[in-house]
Enzyme design. Structure first.
Site, short mmCIF file in Angstrom:
data_model
loop_
_atom_site.label_atom_id
_atom_site.label_comp_id
_atom_site.label_asym_id
_atom_site.label_seq_id
_atom_site.Cartn_x
_atom_site.Cartn_y
_atom_site.Cartn_z
N LYS A 56 0.83 -1.19 0.00
CA LYS A 56 0.00 0.00 0.00
C LYS A 56 0.87 1.25 0.00
CE LYS A 56 -3.29 -2.41 2.91
NZ LYS A 56 -3.70 -2.59 4.33
N GLY A 57 2.14 1.06 0.37
CA GLY A 57 3.02 2.20 0.65
C GLY A 57 3.18 3.21 -0.47
N ASP A 113 7.60 2.78 -2.67
CA ASP A 113 7.73 3.74 -1.57
C ASP A 113 9.16 3.79 -1.08
OD1 ASP A 113 7.64 1.16 -0.55
OD2 ASP A 113 6.18 1.60 1.04
N ASP A 116 14.59 -1.28 0.40
CA ASP A 116 15.36 -1.66 1.59
C ASP A 116 16.32 -2.79 1.20
OD1 ASP A 116 16.20 -1.93 4.20
OD2 ASP A 116 14.48 -3.13 4.81
N VAL A 166 11.17 4.36 8.81
CA VAL A 166 10.44 5.60 8.57
C VAL A 166 8.94 5.37 8.35
CG1 VAL A 166 12.39 6.91 7.65
CG2 VAL A 166 11.01 5.51 6.10
N ASP A 172 3.94 2.94 6.63
CA ASP A 172 3.26 2.63 7.89
C ASP A 172 4.18 2.06 8.96
OD1 ASP A 172 3.69 0.06 6.60
OD2 ASP A 172 2.38 -0.75 8.15
N ARG A 178 0.31 6.16 7.89
CA ARG A 178 0.44 6.38 6.44
C ARG A 178 -0.05 7.78 6.05
NH1 ARG A 178 1.41 1.36 4.01
NH2 ARG A 178 0.44 -0.43 4.98
#
Ligand code: 5GP
Length: 190
Positions: A56-57, A113, A116, A166, A172, A178
């Site tokens: 969803k990010g 988003d 990582d 973050v 989130d 969010r």
């Protein structure tokens, strides 16, 4: 004919915990998103871009990015699981929701988003290539290179950040935060 839009500004106050530390303000973000959109619009002149957002990010970033593009754009979303509700990657990526529309022969931009470990992006990139896209580039709002497990080459990066977890601007912690318009670092082990 060109159309100019001015978004109405409104003050909002959201209570946040004291240990949240601001990394990027809404103004920082808006300025950077405009820069990326200009770059994308220049690179894709004469084409229609098909933005693939990772739920969803990336929803918030994709929506702002798209509204700053000057080339025609379409979009679709997919969803993968790799994290659960913790801040540690499980290392396993699987498809939870596929795209609605075919991507074959389209100029696709994957919109993330944050990168990582790189595992999610690698999985999605391979999936898109297997579907015979016409071209493929990768765009991320945030990049945290410290914990990479696989190498990924990014075409567009909003901000590179240090090794801290973050939230905000679509990102989130346990599905919360969010909605924050800025990006905050939280004191959770990463
Ligand atoms: P990767 O597969 O690159 O390890 O992880 C990518 C996904 O992990 C991102 O799309 C995001 O959903 C999640 N993620 C990684 N780091 C963070 C972080 O600092 N904050 C939040 N909220 N999500 C993160």
């Amino acid at each position: 004919m060109g159309v100019n839009f001015v978004m109405e500004k409104r003050e909002t106050t959201i209570k946040i915990p004291e240990h949240f530390r601001i990394l990027f303000t809404p103004e920082d973000i808006a300025a950077r998103v405009r820069e990326i959109a200009d770059e994308v619009s220049k690179d894709y002149e004469g084409k229609t871009v098909h933005l693939i957002g990772v739920l969803k990010g990336a929803a918030v970033f994709l929506s702002d990015l798209m509204r700053n593009l000057t080339v025609p754009a379409t979009y679709d979303f997919l969803s993968v699981a790799s994290y659960g509700d913790s801040t540690e990657s499980s290392g396993v990526v699987r498809l939870i929701k596929d795209l609605d529309d075919p991507v074959e022969s389209r100029d696709v931009i994957i919109v993330e988003d944050i990168i990582d470990t790189g595992l999610t992006l690698k999985y999605i990139e391979e999936l898109m290539r297997s579907r015979k896209v016409s071209s493929l580039t990768k765009c991320t709002f945030l990049d945290r290179p410290d914990r990479r497990k696989v190498q990924v080459e990014m075409d567009y990066v909003g901000f590179t950040i240090p090794d801290c977890y973050v939230v905000g601007y679509g990102l989130d912690f346990e599905q919360k935060w969010r909605q924050l318009p800025g990006i905050y670092a939280i004191n959770q082990p990463t």
